[in-house]
Design a protein around this motif. Structure first.
Motif, PDB file in Angstrom:
ATOM      1  N   PHE A 717       0.825  -1.211   0.000  1.00 33.41           N
ATOM      2  CA  PHE A 717       0.000   0.000   0.000  1.00 33.41           C
ATOM      3  C   PHE A 717       0.857   1.258   0.000  1.00 33.41           C
ATOM      4  CE2 PHE A 717      -3.420  -2.700   2.186  1.00 33.41           C
ATOM      5  CZ  PHE A 717      -4.046  -2.980   0.981  1.00 33.41           C
ATOM      6  N   SER A 718       1.976   1.228   0.732  1.00 29.40           N
ATOM      7  CA  SER A 718       2.861   2.389   0.764  1.00 29.40           C
ATOM      8  C   SER A 718       3.435   2.682  -0.610  1.00 29.40           C
ATOM      9  CB  SER A 718       3.987   2.142   1.776  1.00 29.40           C
ATOM     10  OG  SER A 718       4.875   3.230   1.801  1.00 29.40           O
ATOM     11  N   ALA A 719       3.857   1.593  -1.289  1.00 30.08           N
ATOM     12  CA  ALA A 719       4.365   1.798  -2.654  1.00 30.08           C
ATOM     13  C   ALA A 719       3.254   2.313  -3.562  1.00 30.08           C
ATOM     14  CB  ALA A 719       4.924   0.477  -3.192  1.00 30.08           C
ATOM     15  N   GLY A 720       2.020   1.855  -3.334  1.00 28.62           N
ATOM     16  CA  GLY A 720       0.898   2.291  -4.166  1.00 28.62           C
ATOM     17  C   GLY A 720       0.584   3.766  -3.993  1.00 28.62           C
ATOM     18  N   VAL A 721       0.551   4.271  -2.738  1.00 28.72           N
ATOM     19  CA  VAL A 721       0.215   5.673  -2.543  1.00 28.72           C
ATOM     20  C   VAL A 721       1.335   6.586  -3.020  1.00 28.72           C
ATOM     21  CG1 VAL A 721      -1.350   5.185  -0.627  1.00 28.72           C
ATOM     22  CG2 VAL A 721       1.056   5.618  -0.156  1.00 28.72           C
ATOM     23  N   LYS A 722       2.570   6.052  -3.035  1.00 28.01           N
ATOM     24  CA  LYS A 722       3.649   6.857  -3.613  1.00 28.01           C
ATOM     25  C   LYS A 722       3.542   6.921  -5.127  1.00 28.01           C
ATOM     26  CE  LYS A 722       7.045   6.000   0.063  1.00 28.01           C
ATOM     27  NZ  LYS A 722       8.315   5.314   0.402  1.00 28.01           N
ATOM     28  N   ALA A 723       3.184   5.789  -5.744  1.00 28.62           N
ATOM     29  CA  ALA A 723       3.073   5.759  -7.204  1.00 28.62           C
ATOM     30  C   ALA A 723       1.773   6.405  -7.695  1.00 28.62           C
ATOM     31  CB  ALA A 723       3.150   4.318  -7.701  1.00 28.62           C
ATOM     32  N   CYS A 724       0.717   6.261  -6.928  1.00 26.79           N
ATOM     33  CA  CYS A 724      -0.596   6.803  -7.335  1.00 26.79           C
ATOM     34  C   CYS A 724      -1.181   7.590  -6.176  1.00 26.79           C
ATOM     35  CB  CYS A 724      -1.548   5.679  -7.749  1.00 26.79           C
ATOM     36  SG  CYS A 724      -0.862   4.510  -8.921  1.00 26.79           S
ATOM     37  N   PRO A 725      -0.668   8.784  -5.880  1.00 27.09           N
ATOM     38  CA  PRO A 725      -1.154   9.523  -4.704  1.00 27.09           C
ATOM     39  C   PRO A 725      -2.571  10.052  -4.857  1.00 27.09           C
ATOM     40  CG  PRO A 725       0.385  10.864  -5.954  1.00 27.09           C
ATOM     41  CD  PRO A 725       0.408   9.515  -6.590  1.00 27.09           C
ATOM     42  N   LYS A 726      -3.104  10.107  -6.056  1.00 23.93           N
ATOM     43  CA  LYS A 726      -4.450  10.635  -6.267  1.00 23.93           C
ATOM     44  C   LYS A 726      -5.532   9.563  -6.148  1.00 23.93           C
ATOM     45  CE  LYS A 726      -3.259  14.875  -7.129  1.00 23.93           C
ATOM     46  NZ  LYS A 726      -3.674  15.983  -6.208  1.00 23.93           N
ATOM     47  N   GLU A 727      -5.157   8.340  -5.868  1.00 23.64           N
ATOM     48  CA  GLU A 727      -6.121   7.256  -5.746  1.00 23.64           C
ATOM     49  C   GLU A 727      -6.577   7.156  -4.291  1.00 23.64           C
ATOM     50  OE1 GLU A 727      -8.707   4.681  -7.086  1.00 23.64           O
ATOM     51  OE2 GLU A 727      -7.203   5.540  -8.438  1.00 23.64           O
TER      52      GLU A 727
END
Length: 923
Positions: A717-727
């Protein structure tokens, strides 16, 4: 000395001066009356008043301009003379002033009216203050009026009685004295009669026996009037004792004001009919006035005079017939036809007075002798005929007499056989070449003949139906020759009427022949789509289908048109018609993926799985790299139990199409089959190819979380919010992971950071409120909700939470604010429905649930709440209606719906099954 005194007093006899005013020298202002000075005498002049004031020593007021020298004037216009030009200039200035005053007049009057209204509001009249109390008196009953006490002394003070005495006349005293005396002697007249005749001053004797007999006779007459007939069982009266008071209540008692109005109106009408006796409405109004006043005899007398004065007015005769009974009305109308024999209304009224059909026929046929060209009389006469043969004979004669009546021609054609009806319509077309109704009737006749003739083959019926198109096209051309130019809208209305009356082929022919009229080429498509939508909204499916069919012939490559036609057939057509439309659609638009998918889905829903496979195979040939077609093929195989085939299709799809969504669906497929390691490996490969696709991180984190690998899920999830912060969904999943792990502080911090990155996101604010509620901080949750509403004032989700956060008495007013702020958000509408549900307002709740799903049918939670409501208060029919509508809508969103639909346990379940689970889960 005496002479001197006489001289001094001589002025007293002298006449007063003409301008003399008594007392003016002492400062008194004298006055005179009309009796003193006469009708035209003036008061003292200004010179006399000035002289008197000078005698008293008062200073005389001097006009400053009185003695001004015109030659020594000062100012702007000094030394000038007032000429005609000056007068004209003054008039112009006055006109300008008047114009400016009239310009401000409306504003000034409005301001004065406003000020007057304010003044009346501050200081109302006494009449206005007690207006509500006076209106309330209308509800006071008769018993309450009678029980109102008399006005007495309310001051609670004893009043002294004024004792007044009067002098008693002597006659009263003498009469009172003689009252008790007895006469002991006979009158002289008694003595002459032998002492037995009673004297009477009038010379007549009163016979009390006759008076009693007359009274009894009058009473018996009154009783006979109201009594019934005597029977063997006894006396029966016609007076209804129960309904007597009710009948008295029905008697209209006119007030004094109404009686006065009737009298004034009677005087006005009397003056009217006397001044203009040939004015028939005056006689009718006067008779109606007397009828209203309850004077039927006077009303009949007036209308009789009106008939004599206005014998050529049919209205007067009709009113006279109305005011009399049936027999008298027949006589009146018989006299009427002697004067106005050409009046159709008179003859129809006379026919209505007849009690039997035979009498009506006799009157109407007599009427046709006088007025043979009346269509209405012919129609009434034909309607009275019981047999079709007699009606046909009458109509044949009618069209000979009135050859221009389209209505009679069409009625005759309906009564004839199909072969003879063609001849009738041909004659009608020649007689009335400007009538489009005759052409349409001919087309309908051809359609009816083709539909009812069972001896013809399918090809022959098709050729016969083509004649309908040819007839309507010929009609348009012929009517144009005769300058009969109907608009597109008028032709479309005729097409809709044909569809309503059961002639769909004629409707289609009209649309084909006229839909392209009066249109520019660039406006065609939009206009035709609008016509189809308008017809569908009216329920005219055949007209809409014909419009779209013609549009598809002109624009066969427009996929939106094919989609509209397919949707129309899906809603109103059969499975075969839908399949035919979709087959033609994919033939003309092979690149339209949505049409291929619709065709395959309809085959699948109909139970034809091999047919769906064939459609998808053809779709692969036309669109080899289509992501949607690959996924549809995978779904088809997976839900039909062909898991191996579905896995192979996914492998091939990753090779051929290689899109991020196909990789994500591959991982989800492996997860549903409980192949978690394969799913993680697929996700790892996919993330290397598509590191910006948020759903890959979500699926990976959820798989690791299900394995209780919280550090791995946290890292994903941490990698996801860094890659897609607008999601926002990634932030919410990360926050919920921290909550599950018992780290509420970190969950709050993540949501705070998410709101900074995604401002005005109501989903994040709602999750933050949920975190506070689950942590037990009700006050913090309410404060967070208030902050969220400040940042997202139109969010239906937050307003719904705010409504449920209020105490029960405050929820209704809060819902009104929510509806105003959120502009009819479907979540708010569903919340209002639930409020009605709580208040046991069943019908209102059902209506609002219907509004919620109609506003946004994609929200699955609204369907779940509606089904839950119908389980408690509805019947099985209501529940089945909700299920069928939900299956047609196929919702995909809403928190509860998504969590259940995407759960691995519920994979492969239908919309109906998921709806039942959602209704169970909602609380």
């Amino acid at each position: 000395m005496a002479s001197n005194k006489a001289n001094k007093l001589a002025f007293l006899s002298m006449p007063a001066p003409a301008s003399y005013v008594a007392g003016l020298g002492r400062g008194a202002s004298g006055f005179t009356t009309r009796s003193d000075i006469g009708p035209a005498r003036e008061g003292p002049s200004a010179e006399v008043i000035a002289e008197a004031q000078a005698k008293r020593g008062e200073e005389v007021e001097v006009d400053p301009e009185q003695f001004q020298d015109p030659d020594n004037e000062y100012g702007l216009f000094a030394g000038t003379t007032y000429e005609q030009d000056d007068e004209e200039a003054d008039k112009i200035y006055e006109q300008v002033d008047e114009a400016m005053d009239s310009r401000r007049k409306a504003r000034r009057e409005a301001q004065e009216k406003l000020e007057l209204g304010k003044h009346r509001a501050e200081r109302p009249k006494i009449q206005q203050q007690f207006a509500d109390l006076k209106r309330g008196l209308s509800a006071v009953t008769d018993e309450e009026w009678e029980n109102i006490p008399e006005v007495g002394n309310l001051t609670r003070k004893k009043r002294r009685k004024e004792e007044r005495s009067f002098v008693v006349p002597d006659s009263v005293l003498v009469g009172d004295r003689n009252k008790n005396e007895y006469e002991n002697s006979l009158d002289a007249r008694q003595q002459e009669a032998g002492g037995f005749a009673t004297p009477a001053e009038s010379g007549t004797l009163t016979n009390f026996v006759e008076i009693g007999q007359a009274r009894d006779k009058i009473l018996s007459l009154k009783l006979d009037q109201i009594s019934g007939t005597a029977t063997s069982s006894g006396f029966s009266t016609s007076v209804d004792p129960k309904g007597y008071l009710t009948s008295l209540d029905s008697v209209i008692i006119k007030s004094d004001a109404e009686i006065g109005d009737i009298k004034r109106a009677r005087m006005l009408f009397d003056s009217l009919v006397k001044s203009n006796p040939k004015h028939s409405p005056g006689w009718i109004a006067a008779a109606c006035l007397e009828e209203h006043a309850g004077r039927m005899v006077a009303a009949r007398k007036i209308i009789k005079a009106g008939c004599e004065q206005c014998p050529k007015s049919e209205d007067v005769w009709l009113e006279a017939a109305r005011l009399h009974n049936n027999d008298d009305a027949k006589v009146i109308l018989a006299n009427a036809v002697q004067h106005v024999g050409q009046s159709v209304k008179i003859w129809l009224a006379a026919a209505d007075l007849e009690g039997d059909v035979k009498g009506k026929k006799r009157v109407l046929r007599k009427a046709l002798e006088h007025i043979p060209n009346s269509v209405r009389l012919w129609k009434e006469t034909v309607n009275l005929e019981s047999s079709a043969t007699d009606a046909r004979i009458l109509l044949s004669r009618a069209v000979e007499v009135i050859p221009l009546s389209v209505e009679l021609w069409l009625a005759l054609a309906r009564l004839e056989t199909p072969e003879r009806a063609k001849g009738v319509l041909n004659k009608a077309r020649k007689a009335v070449p400007t009538s489009h109704e005759i052409w349409i009737a001919a087309g309908r006749l051809l359609e009816q003949e083709a539909a009812t003739d069972t001896s013809k083959t399918r090809e022959q019926k098709a050729k016969a139906l083509e004649l309908v198109d040819h007839t309507i096209q010929l009609a348009v051309r012929e009517l144009r020759k005769y300058q009969v130019l109907l608009t597109r809208e008028q032709w479309l209305k005729e097409a809709e009427r044909c569809e309503t009356e059961g002639s769909p082929r004629t409707c289609e022919a009209i649309v084909k022949a006229t839909i392209a009229m009066e249109l520019e080429e660039e406006d065609r498509l939009d206009t035709w789509v609008g016509d189809a939508e308008s017809a569908e909204s009216k329920g005219m499916v055949g007209t809409a289908r014909a419009v779209l069919a013609y549009a598809l012939k002109v624009y066969p490559d427009r996929r939106n048109l094919w989609r509209k036609a397919a949707d129309l057939e899906k809603l109103h057509g059969s499975a075969d018609s839908l399949d035919a439309i979709l087959s033609r659609a994919v033939h003309h638009c092979p690149q339209a993926e949505v049409l291929w998918l619709m065709a395959a889905k309809e085959k699948w829903l109909a139970g034809d799985v091999p047919g769906a496979r064939r459609v998808l195979e053809q779709a692969f040939v036309a669109n080899p790299e289509s992501e949607q077609i690959w996924l549809a093929a995978v779904k088809l195989e997976a839900e039909n139990g062909e898991l191996g085939v579905a896995r192979e299709l996914l492998v091939r799809a990753r090779t051929v199409a290689d899109t991020e969504r196909i990789w994500m669906k591959s991982a989800v497929f492996e997860r549903q089959q409980n192949q978690l390691s394969t799913a993680l490996a697929t996700l790892a490969t996919a993330l290397e190819k598509f590191p910006k696709f948020a759903k890959l991180y979500m699926v990976q984190g959820q798989i690791l979380q299900s394995q209780n690998n919280y550090p791995g899920a946290r890292a994903s999830f941490s990698a996801g919010v860094k890659a897609c912060p607008k999601e926002a969904t990634l932030w919410i999943l990360a926050s919920r992971l921290e909550e599950i792990d018992g780290k509420s502080i970190k969950a709050r911090a993540l949501l705070e950071k998410a709101r900074l990155v995604n401002p005005a996101n109501d989903t994040l604010w709602a999750e933050a409120v949920g975190v506070e509620e689950r942590s037990g901080g009700a006050a913090q949750a309410k404060a967070m909700l208030a902050r969220g509403l400040q940042e997202c004032p139109t969010s239906g989700l937050l307003w719904s939470m705010a409504i449920w956060a209020e105490p029960r008495p405050m929820r209704k007013s809060r819902s009104v604010d929510a509806l105003k702020k959120s502009a009819d958000n479907p979540i708010i509408i569903c919340t209002v429905a639930r409020l009605f549900w709580q208040e046991r307002k069943i019908e209102k709740a059902r209506q609002w649930f219907g509004r919620a799903v109609a506003t946004d049918p994609d929200l699955g939670d609204s369907w779940g709440w509606w089904l839950k409501f119908e389980r408690q208060h509805g019947t099985e029919e209501h529940r089945e209606e909700v299920r069928s509508k939900c299956i047609a809508a196929e919702p995909h969103h809403s928190p509860t719906w998504q969590s259940i639909a995407k759960d691995a346990k519920n994979s492969g379940k239908s919309v109906k099954e998921i709806l039942e689970i959602v209704a169970d889960a909602l609380q």
